[in-house]
Write a protein that holds these residues in place. Structure first.
Motif, PDB file in Angstrom:
ATOM      1  N   GLY A  88      38.623 -30.992  30.130  1.00 13.04           N
ATOM      2  CA  GLY A  88      37.232 -31.102  30.527  1.00 13.04           C
ATOM      3  C   GLY A  88      36.954 -30.652  31.955  1.00 13.04           C
TER       4      GLY A  88
ATOM      5  N   LEU B  35      36.618 -33.083  15.857  1.00  9.96           N
ATOM      6  CA  LEU B  35      36.601 -34.464  16.364  1.00  9.96           C
ATOM      7  C   LEU B  35      35.860 -35.388  15.407  1.00  9.96           C
ATOM      8  CD1 LEU B  35      35.763 -34.473  20.174  1.00  9.96           C
ATOM      9  CD2 LEU B  35      37.636 -35.652  19.042  1.00  9.96           C
TER      10      LEU B  35
ATOM     11  N   LYS C  95      31.522 -39.601  23.921  1.00 14.15           N
ATOM     12  CA  LYS C  95      32.515 -39.419  24.980  1.00 14.15           C
ATOM     13  C   LYS C  95      32.690 -37.956  25.397  1.00 14.15           C
ATOM     14  CE  LYS C  95      36.158 -42.675  25.655  1.00 14.15           C
ATOM     15  NZ  LYS C  95      37.336 -43.289  25.023  1.00 14.15           N
ATOM     16  N   PRO C  96      32.925 -37.039  24.432  1.00 14.07           N
ATOM     17  CA  PRO C  96      33.088 -35.649  24.846  1.00 14.07           C
ATOM     18  C   PRO C  96      31.833 -35.071  25.500  1.00 14.07           C
ATOM     19  CG  PRO C  96      33.556 -35.912  22.492  1.00 14.07           C
ATOM     20  CD  PRO C  96      33.125 -37.235  23.002  1.00 14.07           C
ATOM     21  N   GLU C  97      30.683 -35.714  25.319  1.00  6.04           N
ATOM     22  CA  GLU C  97      29.456 -35.206  25.941  1.00  6.04           C
ATOM     23  C   GLU C  97      29.153 -35.957  27.223  1.00  6.04           C
ATOM     24  OE1 GLU C  97      26.168 -34.123  23.742  1.00  6.04           O
ATOM     25  OE2 GLU C  97      27.188 -34.229  21.811  1.00  6.04           O
TER      26      GLU C  97
ATOM     27  N   SER D 282      37.503 -44.373  20.975  1.00  6.25           N
ATOM     28  CA  SER D 282      37.652 -42.927  20.790  1.00  6.25           C
ATOM     29  C   SER D 282      37.291 -42.544  19.363  1.00  6.25           C
ATOM     30  CB  SER D 282      39.094 -42.522  21.069  1.00  6.25           C
ATOM     31  OG  SER D 282      39.915 -42.988  20.030  1.00  6.25           O
TER      32      SER D 282
END
Ligand SMILES: Nc1ncnc2c1ncn2[C@@H]1O[C@H](COP(=O)(O)OP(=O)(O)O)[C@@H](O)[C@H]1O
Ligand SMILES: [Mg+2]
Lengths: 292, 267
Positions: free
Chosen positions: A89, A180, B58-60, B80
């Motif tokens: 990230g 994901l 989370k990834p955003e 997660s």
């Protein structure tokens, strides 16, 4: 004519190894968008590990080969776990700088142990492996290069096409958010792609070591050769990497054979510039599927 | 009493990038076996709500900063996506996101990621049974499929994971009307035959309220209305603003919108 055929065969075998090693580089890029500048050092590490196991540890050759590949697998896995994962990230440039740092670290470590000397493996390839068809003579090591290269290419092809883990890995390269959302363990996929990339780099390192001898500087500079190969083949295409490797291998050998040995390392880069002028995404860059 | 509740969202706030607050105290309950519909206009926070549940915030760089989310009684907020999917919650993302360079069947196989190593042949058959149109196309790259086929594919792919809770984000978006009807029928069948609990986010309130048992309406990061689906269908506000039926059949005027805003504040 004999000379031409000889160069053709040498070029294809060397190119195959470049392609194989570029394939590892492409795999890391496809799954995690990381450009791995330590690829050449990992390749060199494979060659030296094999050397250590075969000469110092006196392991039987086949066992030394298998242990080297296992070692490379673990190394790739550990590199991802320790160094890359904390940077997921983060901006691309930081990740690239990290791999550059890793490259000097590995190189330094290998120089510390083996110095800048040129080593050779003990003779272990059977003489009978060579091909002798009158005009064409292929030394055993080139035959071995082609056999080992094809074998692993087939193995990885089957893995990515049919095994579940292979399909999960491709899904991450294709659409990470969707992967994901289905519970694909994306970080595990990153680690696995580093591990597999290190294995193919290790294989190329061993075979190139048989051909050219084993030297830290020589072998790690092959990491740089990965760039013309992958840019030629398209950064995101595995088959492109192989074909790109073959083209660079042929160009090098023919330049060395017909023009001058001192030009052989430059010509790939000159070709690269011309090809990029015509096809900015490489010869085999993925065609984006777009539909409304 | 609480064993009938599969999902309880308890007064959550969600913040993106530490500063952008999108959800402000959202509460929502889903009973086992239900289809619950979450309605609201663009930007209301529906997708954010689903992602808070599935862990995909989370990834955003988003986070649940207040409140709690319970799945089967256990807290799952800010866990997660790997953990949450394995607990049995699968979200089907907005805007149909197939793996373009994988074939239909390979796409479906990615759906087995949460139970890697277990047999999946029967599940493929189950998906092809719900979506017969995919059978002929199993060897085709998903990128070359039609919008309708892609929607079937992403729902089918989620079914491969054996979800206990399926989160569907605007499955009808951009599909031809005939196809929308078919997709909703299949969603209803999946719920009925597999007993899968479903949260259905939609802008097509009309269709959604026909198959849902309960509904919530969201605006500006808050739930502004909730009720049984048949009650919501009859509610004059829902009729006017989400079902496209003005009280007198007239086009919505500025004044109507003001009246709505007043009512919303009061809610
Ligand atoms: N990753 C993000 N970062 C910042 N703001 C976001 C992000 N995702 C969504 N938003 C904002 O949150 C609000 C709600 O978005 P969303 O949940 O997608 O609404 P809906 O699905 O109801 O259309 C919008 O104003 C949107 O701009
Ligand atoms: Mg949305």
């Amino acid at each position: 004519m004999d000379f031409f055929l000889q160069l053709l065969i040498n070029g294809l075998s060397i190119g195959f190894l470049y392609g194989l090693s570029a394939m590892g580089f492409v795999m890391i890029f496809k799954s995690s968008s990381v450009l791995n500048f330590a690829h050449g050092e990992i390749l060199a590490f494979g060659a030296f590990l094999f050397l250590a196991l075969a000469t110092w540890a006196q392991l039987p050759i086949a066992l030394a080969f298998v242990v080297t590949l296992a070692g490379a697998f673990v190394l790739g896995f550990v590199i991802e776990r320790i160094f890359l994962r904390p940077l997921i990230g983060e901006p691309l440039i930081q990740v690239i700088m990290l791999t550059v740092g890793l490259a000097s670290m590995f190189k330094g470590g290998m120089l510390l142990v083996w110095g800048g000397n040129l080593y050779t493996y003990p003779e272990f390839l059977p003489e009978g492996l060579g091909v002798n068809w009158g005009v064409i003579q292929v030394p055993p090591v080139y035959v071995a290069a082609v056999i080992i290269g094809s074998l692993f290419l087939l193995l990885f092809g089957l893995f990515f096409k049919f095994s579940s883990q292979g399909i999960y890995m491709r899904s991450v390269a294709d659409n990470q958010p969707a992967a994901l959302s289905l519970g694909v363990h994306v970080r595990r996929v990153f680690a696995l792609s580093w591990a597999i990339a290190a294995v193919v780099a290790g294989i190329s390192g061993i075979v190139l070591g048989i051909i050219n001898g084993i030297n830290v500087h020589e072998l790690s500079s092959i990491g740089l050769k990965v760039f013309p190969v992958v840019i030629l083949g398209g950064l995101d295409s595995i088959s492109g990497a192989i074909i790109g490797g073959l083209i660079i291998g042929l160009l090098e050998t023919f330049t060395g054979g017909y023009l001058s040995p001192s030009l052989r390392d430059i010509v790939p880069y000159i070709t690269l510039v011309f090809i990029l002028l015509i096809k900015p995404y490489g010869l085999f860059g993925l065609v984006e599927i777009e539909r409304v | 009493m609480s064993e009938g509740k599969l999902l309880v969202i308890n007064n959550i706030s969600v913040v993106y990038s530490d500063v952008i607050q999108v959800l402000k105290g959202v509460s929502l309950t889903v009973e086992k076996g239900q289809i619950v519909s979450l309605l609201g206009s663009n930007g209301a926070g529906k997708t954010t709500t689903l992602k808070a549940v599935s862990g995909l915030l989370k990834p955003e760089n988003g986070k649940v900063t207040e409140g709690s989310i319970l799945f089967d009684g256990l807290p799952i907020h800010n866990h997660s996506p790997e953990m949450i999917t394995r607990a049995g919650i699968i979200q089907v993302l907005e805007g149909r996101q197939p793996f373009k360079y994988l074939t239909i069947e390979e796409n479906l196989r990615v759906g087995t990621a949460t139970r890697w190593g277990k047999p999946y042949r029967q599940d493929l058959d189950m998906v092809y049974h719900y979506f017969p149109a995919l059978t002929k196309r199993r060897k085709t790259l998903a990128g070359y499929c039609s919008g309708g086929e892609m929607q079937m594919l992403v729902i089918g792919r989620a079914l491969m994971a054996h979800p206990r809770l399926l989160l569907l984000d605007e499955p009808s978006l951009g599909l031809a009307p005939l196809f929308v009807r078919e997709i909703f029928q299949i969603i209803e069948r999946i719920n009925r035959e597999n007993g899968t609990t479903i949260v259905l986010v939609e802008q097509n309130a009309n269709m959604a309220l026909q198959i849902a048992t309960y509904g919530y309406v969201m605006e500006n990061g808050k739930i502004v209305m909730e009720g049984r689906a048949e009650d919501l269908r009859e509610n004059p506000d829902v009729k006017e603003f989400y079902l496209g039926m003005g009280a007198a059949g007239a086009a919505k005027s500025y004044k109507d919108v003001k009246a709505y805003k007043r009512r919303k504040r009061w809610l």
